[in-house]
Design a protein around this motif. Structure first.
Motif, PDB file in Angstrom:
ATOM      1  N   UNK B  63      -6.883  11.157 -17.726  1.00 15.61           N
ATOM      2  CA  UNK B  63      -7.224  10.951 -16.321  1.00 15.61           C
ATOM      3  C   UNK B  63      -7.166   9.476 -15.951  1.00 15.61           C
ATOM      4  N   UNK B  65      -5.645   6.649 -17.963  1.00 12.18           N
ATOM      5  CA  UNK B  65      -4.942   5.827 -18.954  1.00 12.18           C
ATOM      6  C   UNK B  65      -4.844   4.372 -18.500  1.00 12.18           C
ATOM      7  N   UNK B 106      -9.510  11.318  -5.302  1.00 15.72           N
ATOM      8  CA  UNK B 106      -9.585  12.639  -5.914  1.00 15.72           C
ATOM      9  C   UNK B 106     -11.031  13.055  -6.108  1.00 15.72           C
ATOM     10  N   UNK B 107     -11.809  12.147  -6.648  1.00 15.95           N
ATOM     11  CA  UNK B 107     -13.181  12.509  -6.953  1.00 15.95           C
ATOM     12  C   UNK B 107     -13.939  12.874  -5.700  1.00 15.95           C
ATOM     13  N   UNK B 110     -12.278  16.303  -4.179  1.00 12.07           N
ATOM     14  CA  UNK B 110     -12.255  17.507  -5.015  1.00 12.07           C
ATOM     15  C   UNK B 110     -13.600  17.823  -5.649  1.00 12.07           C
ATOM     16  N   UNK B 111     -14.392  16.791  -5.943  1.00  8.61           N
ATOM     17  CA  UNK B 111     -15.617  17.032  -6.702  1.00  8.61           C
ATOM     18  C   UNK B 111     -16.890  16.852  -5.896  1.00  8.61           C
ATOM     19  N   UNK B 141      -5.913  17.797   3.367  1.00 10.09           N
ATOM     20  CA  UNK B 141      -5.606  18.036   1.959  1.00 10.09           C
ATOM     21  C   UNK B 141      -4.291  17.379   1.575  1.00 10.09           C
ATOM     22  N   UNK B 142      -3.312  17.500   2.470  1.00 10.76           N
ATOM     23  CA  UNK B 142      -2.007  16.886   2.187  1.00 10.76           C
ATOM     24  C   UNK B 142      -2.119  15.370   2.138  1.00 10.76           C
ATOM     25  N   UNK B 145      -3.339  14.269  -1.228  1.00 11.43           N
ATOM     26  CA  UNK B 145      -2.265  14.283  -2.219  1.00 11.43           C
ATOM     27  C   UNK B 145      -1.314  13.102  -1.996  1.00 11.43           C
ATOM     28  N   UNK B 148      -2.778   9.964  -3.366  1.00  8.71           N
ATOM     29  CA  UNK B 148      -2.631   9.880  -4.819  1.00  8.71           C
ATOM     30  C   UNK B 148      -1.213   9.435  -5.183  1.00  8.71           C
ATOM     31  N   UNK B 152       0.129   6.325  -7.511  1.00  4.77           N
ATOM     32  CA  UNK B 152       1.045   6.561  -8.633  1.00  4.77           C
ATOM     33  C   UNK B 152       2.325   5.748  -8.493  1.00  4.77           C
ATOM     34  N   UNK B 162       6.550   6.094 -14.874  1.00  7.98           N
ATOM     35  CA  UNK B 162       5.752   7.085 -14.185  1.00  7.98           C
ATOM     36  C   UNK B 162       4.598   7.484 -15.108  1.00  7.98           C
ATOM     37  N   UNK B 163       3.458   7.677 -14.564  1.00 14.90           N
ATOM     38  CA  UNK B 163       2.288   8.182 -15.288  1.00 14.90           C
ATOM     39  C   UNK B 163       1.585   7.168 -16.197  1.00 14.90           C
ATOM     40  N   UNK B 164       2.295   6.686 -17.239  1.00 14.64           N
ATOM     41  CA  UNK B 164       1.600   5.771 -18.141  1.00 14.64           C
ATOM     42  C   UNK B 164       2.127   4.359 -17.986  1.00 14.64           C
TER      43      UNK B 164
END
Lengths: 171, 494
Positions: B63, B65, B106-107, B110-111, B141-142, B145, B148, B152, B162-164
């Motif tokens: 979540x 990195x 996100x937190x 979503x949470x 909601x869109x 996203x 996020x 990214x 990408x990602x890491x």
């Protein structure tokens, strides 16, 4: 965004969870770069998955799984929609693949109509180690063959769609 | 006994677990929680070149990195005794703020969203992320996203993958930024700030406009008077990438302000016989058990703590929100009076998210980020280094020792959640005490109220283990305090 995605998940430092990473590096070496196919290894969870799945037409996920119902190294092929999503979350670490898919669909995002999953039955996903157990390691080649077939099939489908689309435009 | 079994295919050993020990008269005797930890990682680092660690340690968490990449690179800079060029530092900070903007978003939605947007007593079927969407609308909601994706994208541009992220290395960064990439990031920054404004509006309309929610945030059941920890810049403002560690007492008085490399003078770790979790505490105050107060060395390191230890925010909109937060919760807009309510952590996260968005825009506009001077090759070696950053979940420390060739001989990591092990235990206990009663079944509502205490901290689940389906549900087990026998168990799935 390339339409066809081979998404290899897992953790390359966690014994059999390295299966996805091993498959990814093997396929990457086999394929010439292709503008329609992306091969990606990602050691991620949560919403990061949703980010990767959006705007793709075909996705196959490679991962490890522990069902305990068959011998390690066995390959399982199934549809992402057969996994039950968890909607009541206790932490951001809880958003797994099924939840990410359900959420994307609910939001009306451009999600792939179905996600295919090729998972290897793992023996050990808790020991920190860069090498897999022998049975799981031995399944890498078979997985690569399956994925190669899958990619070829999706490429043909995509080409077919493009041709159909072109004809429709002409008409 | 009520056992909610989950489909075996989705079953994992890595559940978060809460254990409640109940006396014969139905009162709560004790409680503790467990999260699966990635044990043995520190040993795994030994014998490896320290410059590999910024890439290896990203595998600790699926979540965040990015947080490990940064703390590790900073520790590796220190091992080589190298000061990184200004442009490299700016790139790292920009990437890190963009990461925070996405993670906090996100937190919150979503949470925290299900409890505050739908309400803690809403039916289970609605009290989830989809219920939030139903209430705030699909477009919102869109937007979440999209926000996020912006974070990214910045990580991909600066982090090289990408990602890491992979580009931070001892001495600076390995990848330059083109002017075109800078332009793209400026636009991303602008969009992020717009999203921050939207989030503030959602918070106003749905949470603040409802006195019931404000009362819930302030409720005693979720309050703890502990010390707070967080990084601050030279003006005592919230800082995620770098700064001094500041610790402030429950009375608002500064307990310590120290350079990261001196952390061992201030923090010690307690081990309890029933758990493998470590419980860090303030050395100079001492361990007095799981208790509140100025004499107890228990501290929190969370978004709430960061606002408590800071005197303000470095960007205008975030400063405005900081003042409103303190004024609403303490009546003192300066932030000198501490906020103790655990549930206010969700609001603190929104204030920090606003800051992260503004900082991303500001830093993207700095032309120095396209400089060629992004790496200072190390020439000597110190052999020991400590890197501290604020991870979204709390202060993250990487501490390495190496030999003269830069080969790691020892590594110690204190991850964000570890700091909070004691306060999480206390929060769960406080909530459970009020809810667990003799002859009363543990209902879904009870469970949710206990979880709310837990969820505010967004504990890290040692999620490096993420075999399918990659979800880590929470399991609550009730034991007989005398025999240890399991008398009830519930796992949350919906």
């Amino acid at each position: 965004m390339k339409p066809i995605l081979v998404l290899c998940l897992g953790n390359d430092l966690l014994c059999d969870d390295a299966f996805g990473a091993a498959v990814a590096s093997k396929i990457e070496n086999q394929y010439a770069p292709d503008e329609r196919v992306e091969i990606l290894f990602a050691a991620v969870a949560g919403f990061n998955l949703l980010d990767l799945l959006t705007d793709r037409s075909s996705v196959i996920i490679i991962d490890s799984i522990c069902t305990g119902k068959c011998t390690p190294g066995t390959l399982h092929f199934f549809r992402g929609s057969t996994l039950a999503p968890s909607r009541t979350l206790t932490g951001s670490h809880e958003i797994g693949l099924p939840t990410a898919l359900a959420l994307g669909n609910e939001l009306g995002l451009n999600m792939p109509p179905e996600v295919d999953i090729l998972a290897v039955e793992a023996d050990d996903v808790y020991t920190i180690s860069e090498s897999m157990t022998p049975a799981v390691s031995a399944a890498v080649d078979e997985a690569v063959q399956e994925i190669t077939k899958w990619v070829e099939h999706k490429r043909e489908l995509l080409a077919h769609h493009v041709r159909e689309g072109a004809t429709a435009n002409v008409v | 006994m009520r056992t909610v079994l989950i489909d075996p295919i989705t079953r994992l050993e890595g559940h978060g677990k809460i254990h409640l020990f109940v006396n014969d008269d139905g009162s709560l005797a004790n409680c503790y929680f467990q999260v699966p930890e990635l044990r043995g990682f520190e040993k795994f680092c030994q014998g490896r070149p320290v410059e590999e660690l910024p890439r290896i340690t990203t595998r600790i968490c699926g979540v965040c990195p990015d947080a490990h990449h940064m703390a590790s690179a900073k520790a590796a800079d220190a091992v080589y005794g190298v000061t990184i060029p200004s442009a490299a530092r700016k790139l790292r900070e920009l990437m890190y703020n963009a990461f925070f903007a996405g993670d906090h978003t996100t937190h919150f939605f979503a949470l925290a969203g299900p409890d505050f947007v739908c309400g803690p007593d809403a039916p289970k079927a609605e009290r989830n992320i989809l219920g939030v969407i139903a209430k705030v609308g699909i477009d919102a909601g869109k937007q979440v996203i999209a926000q996020r994706a912006r974070g990214q994208r910045v990580i991909e541009i600066i982090g090289g993958k990408k990602v890491h992220p992979v580009t931070a290395l001892p001495g600076g960064m390995s990848k330059r930024i083109t002017p075109e990439e800078q332009l793209e990031m400026i636009q991303i920054g602008r969009d992020m700030v717009e999203f921050a404004k939207f989030t503030i509006k959602v918070f106003e309309d749905i949470v603040l406009a409802n006195q019931g929610y404000v009362d819930l945030i302030l409720s005693d059941m979720y309050a703890h008077q502990t010390y707070n920890m967080g990084l601050v810049d030279e003006n005592n403002r919230v800082s995620f990438y770098d700064g001094d560690v500041r610790v402030v007492g429950p009375d608002g008085r500064e307990h310590a302000r120290y350079r990261p490399e001196n952390y061992l003078e201030y923090v010690a770790e307690r081990v309890e016989p029933y758990s493998y979790l470590k419980y860090p505490y303030l050395k100079k105050v001492g361990w007095k058990g799981f208790v509140d107060g100025v004499d107890s060395g228990v501290y929190k390191a969370t978004p709430l703590s960061r606002l408590n230890v800071a005197d303000g925010m470095a960007t205008p909109l975030a400063q405005q929100e900081y003042e409103r937060y303190f004024e609403t919760l303490t009546g003192d807009r300066t932030g000198r009076t501490m906020v103790h309510s655990t549930l206010a952590t969700h609001w603190a996260r929104v204030v920090e998210m606003v800051f992260a968005c503004e900082a991303t825009l500001q830093q993207a506009q700095d032309d120095e980020i396209t400089s060629d001077r992004i790496h200072q090759p190390p020439t000597g070696i110190v052999g020991e280094g400590i890197g501290i950053v604020e991870a979204p979940r709390g202060t993250l420390t990487h501490h390495y020792k190496t030999d003269q060739n830069g080969i790691v001989t020892e590594a110690n990591l204190i991850v964000g959640t570890t700091n909070n092990n004691a306060p999480i235990t206390m929060s769960i206990k406080r909530a459970a005490e009020g809810l667990i009663q003799k002859g009363k079944e543990i209902t879904d509502g009870t469970l949710n109220k206990i979880e709310m205490a837990f969820r505010a901290y967004d504990p890290c689940f040692g999620c490096a283990t993420h075999s399918l389906p990659g979800e880590m549900p929470l399991e609550v087990t009730v034991h007989d305090a005398q025999t240890g026998e399991v008398i009830d168990r519930a796992t949350r799935r919906l």
